[in-house]
Design a protein around this motif. Structure first.
Motif, PDB file in Angstrom:
ATOM      1  N   UNK A  12       0.777  -1.080  -0.115  1.00  9.34           N
ATOM      2  CA  UNK A  12       0.134  -0.020  -0.118  1.00  9.34           C
ATOM      3  C   UNK A  12       0.799   1.256  -0.005  1.00  9.34           C
ATOM      4  N   UNK A  13       2.019   1.170   0.813  1.00  5.93           N
ATOM      5  CA  UNK A  13       2.807   2.383   0.926  1.00  5.93           C
ATOM      6  C   UNK A  13       3.646   2.456  -0.369  1.00  5.93           C
ATOM      7  N   UNK A  14       4.000   1.522  -1.026  1.00  3.11           N
ATOM      8  CA  UNK A  14       4.734   1.624  -2.286  1.00  3.11           C
ATOM      9  C   UNK A  14       3.682   2.067  -3.531  1.00  3.11           C
ATOM     10  N   UNK A  15       2.359   1.776  -3.435  1.00  2.00           N
ATOM     11  CA  UNK A  15       1.501   2.203  -4.474  1.00  2.00           C
ATOM     12  C   UNK A  15       1.084   3.792  -4.158  1.00  2.00           C
ATOM     13  N   UNK A  16       1.225   4.373  -3.041  1.00  2.85           N
ATOM     14  CA  UNK A  16       1.106   5.554  -2.913  1.00  2.85           C
ATOM     15  C   UNK A  16       1.353   6.773  -3.431  1.00  2.85           C
ATOM     16  N   UNK A  17       2.683   6.740  -3.716  1.00  2.83           N
ATOM     17  CA  UNK A  17       3.219   7.866  -4.477  1.00  2.83           C
ATOM     18  C   UNK A  17       2.543   7.899  -5.984  1.00  2.83           C
ATOM     19  N   UNK A  18       2.661   6.701  -6.782  1.00  2.00           N
ATOM     20  CA  UNK A  18       2.143   6.832  -8.126  1.00  2.00           C
ATOM     21  C   UNK A  18       0.533   7.213  -7.932  1.00  2.00           C
ATOM     22  N   UNK A  19       0.100   6.594  -6.959  1.00  3.14           N
ATOM     23  CA  UNK A  19      -1.399   6.915  -6.912  1.00  3.14           C
ATOM     24  C   UNK A  19      -1.641   8.537  -6.697  1.00  3.14           C
ATOM     25  N   UNK A  93      -6.073  -5.127  -8.410  1.00  2.57           N
ATOM     26  CA  UNK A  93      -6.126  -4.301  -9.408  1.00  2.57           C
ATOM     27  C   UNK A  93      -7.263  -3.411  -9.281  1.00  2.57           C
ATOM     28  N   UNK A  94      -8.415  -3.734  -9.055  1.00  5.63           N
ATOM     29  CA  UNK A  94      -9.724  -2.835  -8.930  1.00  5.63           C
ATOM     30  C   UNK A  94      -9.515  -1.800  -7.701  1.00  5.63           C
ATOM     31  N   UNK A  95      -8.694  -2.485  -6.749  1.00  4.39           N
ATOM     32  CA  UNK A  95      -8.363  -1.774  -5.134  1.00  4.39           C
ATOM     33  C   UNK A  95      -7.544  -0.698  -5.457  1.00  4.39           C
ATOM     34  N   UNK A  96      -6.719  -0.709  -6.464  1.00  2.00           N
ATOM     35  CA  UNK A  96      -5.590   0.307  -6.730  1.00  2.00           C
ATOM     36  C   UNK A  96      -6.274   1.167  -7.344  1.00  2.00           C
TER      37      UNK A  96
END
Ligand code: ZN
Length: 237
Positions: A12-19, A93-96
């Motif tokens: 989750x933390x790694x996905x946050x910057x691009x999100x 994928x849907x969650x991201x």
């Protein structure tokens, strides 16, 4: 269990910057161009730190400090808990994409078609792979029927003026994903969304009354609740 939770929080933390970059890009009012750069200093916006500030000019940019990180980590833990089959990548994928959609709808009350389409396309491809891997392609027809039922139901609500134009395509995509689990989970998700949105709207109206502000009905963005309802239904099945 602890390693799984820790790994999910890390994802989750790694996905946050691009999100965060996606949220800034798409959280613009209808009719304005997408925002690929900081409006103050012009620095290109792709990856953003948890501070909610531009790395170039330190001005506020996007969601508040820690907000995307907290939501992405919590959603990742929920998905790790719920994921138990070949459909797990579609759920992830849907969650991201859903985290980005939820923040964008919360900020500007719209669900951009490109994000909806990205969610739908990813879910369609990953569920197709999952169905073929399991050797039961028939489940895809079931997913399509549930997607159509939820999508048409929400489109009727859009026509009636109760929902925004992006809500029915999001419902179609989430209906397809939840259709994997069956009709009960899909409509349970829709029911949970209605209940949660109603509760949130009521709480906001009550808070406004306490502060003697004017109340404009249950004025809430529906997208985050459709997404949250779907997650609750998958968790509770
Ligand atoms: Zn800047």
């Amino acid at each position: 269990m602890v390693p799984v939770v820790a790994a999910a929080v890390l994802v989750g933390l790694l996905a946050a910057p691009p999100l965060r970059g996606l949220i800034v890009y798409f959280a613009v009012p209808e009719g304005e161009p997408w925002r690929g750069a900081c409006p103050s200093c012009g620095r290109a916006v792709r990856l953003l730190p948890p501070t909610g500030r531009c790395p170039g000019c330190r001005g506020r940019l996007g969601a508040g400090a820690g907000a995307v990180e907290a939501v992405a980590a919590a959603v990742a833990v929920a998905v790790a808990y719920a994921a138990d089959g070949p459909q797990a990548p579609a759920l992830g994928w849907a969650a991201a994409v859903g985290v980005a959609l939820g923040f964008v709808d919360g900020r500007v009350r719209r669900l951009p078609h490109r994000l909806n389409l990205a969610l739908l396309a990813g879910v369609a491809v990953l569920l197709t792979v999952a169905a073929l891997a399991e050797g039961r392609p028939g489940v895809l027809l079931h997913c399509l029927l549930v997607a159509l039922a939820v999508g048409v139901l929400l489109e009727l609500a859009v026509w009636a003026g109760a929902l925004g134009p992006g809500d029915s395509p999001l419902g179609f995509a989430l209906g397809g994903l939840l259709g994997w689990y069956g009709w009960a989970v899909a409509f349970g998700g829709l029911f949970a969304a209605v209940v949660l949105a109603g509760l949130w709207g009521t709480l906001r109206a009550a808070a406004a009354l306490v502060r003697r502000r004017r109340v404009r009905g249950l004025d809430v963005p529906v997208g985050p609740f459709l997404l949250l309802g779907a997650l609750v239904a998958v968790l509770a099945r």
